[in-house]
Scaffold this motif. Structure first.
Motif, PDB file in Angstrom:
ATOM      1  N   SER A 176     -15.393  -2.706  -9.466  1.00  0.00           N
ATOM      2  CA  SER A 176     -14.185  -3.092 -10.202  1.00  0.00           C
ATOM      3  C   SER A 176     -13.227  -1.932 -10.453  1.00  0.00           C
ATOM      4  N   LEU A 177     -13.665  -0.706 -10.220  1.00  0.00           N
ATOM      5  CA  LEU A 177     -12.888   0.453 -10.663  1.00  0.00           C
ATOM      6  C   LEU A 177     -11.517   0.554 -10.009  1.00  0.00           C
ATOM      7  N   ARG A 178     -11.453   0.554  -8.715  1.00  0.00           N
ATOM      8  CA  ARG A 178     -10.180   0.693  -8.005  1.00  0.00           C
ATOM      9  C   ARG A 178     -10.132  -0.270  -6.828  1.00  0.00           C
ATOM     10  N   SER A 179      -8.932  -0.659  -6.466  1.00  0.00           N
ATOM     11  CA  SER A 179      -8.725  -1.538  -5.329  1.00  0.00           C
ATOM     12  C   SER A 179      -7.616  -0.974  -4.466  1.00  0.00           C
ATOM     13  N   ASN A 180      -7.673  -1.266  -3.172  1.00  0.00           N
ATOM     14  CA  ASN A 180      -6.605  -0.835  -2.279  1.00  0.00           C
ATOM     15  C   ASN A 180      -5.321  -1.632  -2.494  1.00  0.00           C
ATOM     16  N   LYS A 181      -5.458  -2.763  -3.184  1.00  0.00           N
ATOM     17  CA  LYS A 181      -4.301  -3.608  -3.467  1.00  0.00           C
ATOM     18  C   LYS A 181      -4.054  -3.664  -4.969  1.00  0.00           C
ATOM     19  N   LEU A 182      -2.791  -3.793  -5.335  1.00  0.00           N
ATOM     20  CA  LEU A 182      -2.438  -3.957  -6.746  1.00  0.00           C
ATOM     21  C   LEU A 182      -2.948  -5.303  -7.233  1.00  0.00           C
ATOM     22  N   ARG A 183      -3.624  -5.308  -8.385  1.00  0.00           N
ATOM     23  CA  ARG A 183      -4.184  -6.533  -8.948  1.00  0.00           C
ATOM     24  C   ARG A 183      -3.400  -6.918 -10.201  1.00  0.00           C
ATOM     25  N   ILE A 281      -2.355   0.969 -21.512  1.00  0.00           N
ATOM     26  CA  ILE A 281      -0.961   1.087 -21.950  1.00  0.00           C
ATOM     27  C   ILE A 281      -0.443  -0.309 -22.261  1.00  0.00           C
ATOM     28  N   MET A 282       0.249  -0.454 -23.384  1.00  0.00           N
ATOM     29  CA  MET A 282       0.743  -1.755 -23.805  1.00  0.00           C
ATOM     30  C   MET A 282       2.261  -1.836 -23.704  1.00  0.00           C
ATOM     31  N   PHE A 283       2.741  -2.893 -23.031  1.00  0.00           N
ATOM     32  CA  PHE A 283       4.138  -3.299 -23.074  1.00  0.00           C
ATOM     33  C   PHE A 283       4.219  -4.575 -23.916  1.00  0.00           C
ATOM     34  N   GLU A 284       5.379  -4.810 -24.526  1.00  0.00           N
ATOM     35  CA  GLU A 284       5.506  -5.956 -25.424  1.00  0.00           C
ATOM     36  C   GLU A 284       6.783  -6.738 -25.155  1.00  0.00           C
ATOM     37  N   TYR A 285       6.702  -8.040 -25.414  1.00  0.00           N
ATOM     38  CA  TYR A 285       7.872  -8.910 -25.386  1.00  0.00           C
ATOM     39  C   TYR A 285       7.826  -9.777 -26.632  1.00  0.00           C
ATOM     40  N   TYR A 286       8.954  -9.869 -27.344  1.00  0.00           N
ATOM     41  CA  TYR A 286       9.032 -10.685 -28.560  1.00  0.00           C
ATOM     42  C   TYR A 286      10.039 -11.800 -28.327  1.00  0.00           C
ATOM     43  N   ASP A 287       9.593 -13.040 -28.474  1.00  0.00           N
ATOM     44  CA  ASP A 287      10.439 -14.198 -28.205  1.00  0.00           C
ATOM     45  C   ASP A 287      11.270 -14.547 -29.442  1.00  0.00           C
ATOM     46  N   GLY A 288      12.140 -13.623 -29.815  1.00  0.00           N
ATOM     47  CA  GLY A 288      12.978 -13.802 -30.998  1.00  0.00           C
ATOM     48  C   GLY A 288      13.928 -12.632 -31.113  1.00  0.00           C
ATOM     49  N   ASP A 289      14.459 -12.432 -32.291  1.00  0.00           N
ATOM     50  CA  ASP A 289      15.409 -11.349 -32.538  1.00  0.00           C
ATOM     51  C   ASP A 289      14.673 -10.014 -32.511  1.00  0.00           C
ATOM     52  N   ILE A 325       4.040  -0.686 -13.339  1.00  0.00           N
ATOM     53  CA  ILE A 325       3.481  -0.009 -12.172  1.00  0.00           C
ATOM     54  C   ILE A 325       3.734   1.494 -12.254  1.00  0.00           C
ATOM     55  N   SER A 326       4.937   1.859 -12.678  1.00  0.00           N
ATOM     56  CA  SER A 326       5.266   3.274 -12.830  1.00  0.00           C
ATOM     57  C   SER A 326       4.405   3.921 -13.904  1.00  0.00           C
ATOM     58  N   ALA A 327       4.207   3.236 -15.034  1.00  0.00           N
ATOM     59  CA  ALA A 327       3.394   3.778 -16.123  1.00  0.00           C
ATOM     60  C   ALA A 327       1.946   3.955 -15.687  1.00  0.00           C
ATOM     61  N   ARG A 328       1.453   3.013 -14.892  1.00  0.00           N
ATOM     62  CA  ARG A 328       0.072   3.112 -14.393  1.00  0.00           C
ATOM     63  C   ARG A 328      -0.086   4.316 -13.477  1.00  0.00           C
ATOM     64  N   GLU A 329       0.876   4.528 -12.592  1.00  0.00           N
ATOM     65  CA  GLU A 329       0.800   5.663 -11.668  1.00  0.00           C
ATOM     66  C   GLU A 329       0.820   6.988 -12.427  1.00  0.00           C
ATOM     67  N   LYS A 330       1.671   7.074 -13.456  1.00  0.00           N
ATOM     68  CA  LYS A 330       1.741   8.304 -14.254  1.00  0.00           C
ATOM     69  C   LYS A 330       0.438   8.525 -15.015  1.00  0.00           C
ATOM     70  N   CYS A 331      -0.161   7.438 -15.476  1.00  0.00           N
ATOM     71  CA  CYS A 331      -1.433   7.544 -16.190  1.00  0.00           C
ATOM     72  C   CYS A 331      -2.509   8.136 -15.293  1.00  0.00           C
ATOM     73  N   TYR A 332      -2.604   7.661 -14.054  1.00  0.00           N
ATOM     74  CA  TYR A 332      -3.605   8.183 -13.129  1.00  0.00           C
ATOM     75  C   TYR A 332      -3.340   9.648 -12.775  1.00  0.00           C
ATOM     76  N   GLU A 333      -2.078  10.022 -12.752  1.00  0.00           N
ATOM     77  CA  GLU A 333      -1.747  11.433 -12.472  1.00  0.00           C
ATOM     78  C   GLU A 333      -2.264  12.351 -13.566  1.00  0.00           C
ATOM     79  N   ASN A 334      -2.404  11.815 -14.777  1.00  0.00           N
ATOM     80  CA  ASN A 334      -2.798  12.639 -15.919  1.00  0.00           C
ATOM     81  C   ASN A 334      -4.295  12.594 -16.203  1.00  0.00           C
ATOM     82  N   ILE A 335      -5.033  11.816 -15.444  1.00  0.00           N
ATOM     83  CA  ILE A 335      -6.488  11.745 -15.660  1.00  0.00           C
ATOM     84  C   ILE A 335      -7.159  13.022 -15.152  1.00  0.00           C
TER      85      ILE A 335
END
Length: 335
Positions: A176-183, A281-289, A325-335
């Protein structure tokens, strides 16, 4: 509507009334340097979880960890129970020799029947009891309760990793660790906070990322191991806020999650710290103001808010996936 990337350093839970667990949890000192101390009157009065030694000789102790589960009927809701259970797991792993695990439900006197909870206790080999164990039967006693205000669910990232390995087994964990394709995984709820336009969103994602593995998952009646396996297999996860996100405990480092909130039920203080525990890493969406993101004050108001469904535009989703996708790539660069 704007989205926002979560950082937990300054996050605080809002002042609310009638919350399910009113008292904040105080963190115990690291067990690796823990000295067992007598329970004090101060600890009892202030609800600080205490580590309590038995009143008998070392050689007479059973090699047992007792985790007193604080809280009443709310422990039947598996996300709230998992807060207690994951902390107990961290205590168990920190002990220098293998210990038996006993969960003592001091305020709840009926067996847990929720499949997720009973299966997790089975993997951890934890027994549930409803009478306080005799002090001659254990050598470590801790109190575990709710997580609030950005506190950790696990004491270390390795605790989450080892629990995932225990459930999946070493071979499936490694696969499960890594895949050649984006999941890219979408979680769809059966009722309430349903993503109304999910089918069209997924079709659009598949068109834009034809080489990615895109999956929709509904978790009702799914075996715990299958839930753990699915979360461990994802690189990006899109899901409305809900109980299934408890399985973020089994996601891998650098996983990126897009959590969708309905109006009036903005609760980043809950699952966001869990994701941080595993290095996600968490991204958020709020369905309101966006300028009035809020968590309603009373239980009745929150109950009604939770019954809303949600829709998100293709443009907003695609822009966030690009950033994820960009945040994930940067995260792996910093591991």
């Amino acid at each position: 509507m704007k989205t926002q990337v979560y950082t937990s350093d300054s996050l605080q839970a809002p002042e609310i009334t009638n919350f399910m667990d009113e008292q904040p949890q105080a963190l115990l000192p690291p067990l690796t340097t823990l000295e067992l101390k007598e329970e004090t009157k101060v600890a009892s009065e202030t609800k600080i979880p205490a580590v309590i030694p038995p009143a008998h000789d070392e050689e007479k102790r059973g090699k047992t960890l007792v985790c007193e589960v604080l809280g009443d009927a709310i422990v039947q809701h598996f996300p709230h129970f998992s807060e207690r259970l994951f902390e107990c797991w961290s205590h168990l792993r920190a002990l220098p020799i293998p210990h038996k695990c006993v969960l003592y439900f001091s305020a709840w006197k009926e067996p847990l029947t929720v499949a997720w909870s009973t299966q997790m206790m089975g993997y951890m080999n934890c027994e549930q009891v409803y009478e306080k164990p005799n002090s001659e039967t254990y050598d470590v006693y801790v109190r575990v309760k709710a997580v609030l205000s950005g506190e950790t669910w696990f004491r270390s990232k390795n605790d989450a990793i080892e629990l995932t390995k225990l459930i999946l087994g070493p071979e499936d964990y490694q696969k499960s660790l890594r895949s050649n394709k984006l999941r890219i995984g979408f979680v769809q709820r059966e009722r309430f906070r349903v993503i109304l336009n999910l089918t069209s969103l997924v079709e659009h994602v598949e068109e834009q990322y034809p080489d990615a593995i895109v999956d929709i998952k509904r978790f009702a009646n799914m075996d715990l191991k299958d839930q753990v396996q699915w979360y461990a297999n994802q690189d990006l996860i899109i899901a409305a806020h809900g109980a299934g996100l408890t399985n973020l405990a089994f996601a891998h480092e650098c996983v990126v999650v897009f959590q969708l909130y309905v109006e009036g039920y903005y609760a980043p203080f809950y699952y966001n710290p869990l994701l941080k525990d595993v290095g996600g890493i968490m991204f958020e969406y709020y369905d309101g103001d966006d300028n009035n993101r809020h968590f309603l004050q009373t239980h009745r108001e929150r109950y009604l808010a939770r019954q809303q469904n949600i829709a998100i535009s293709q443009d907003i989703l695609m822009e966030n996936i690009k950033q994820m996708i960009s945040a994930r790539e940067k995260c792996y660069e910093n591991i």
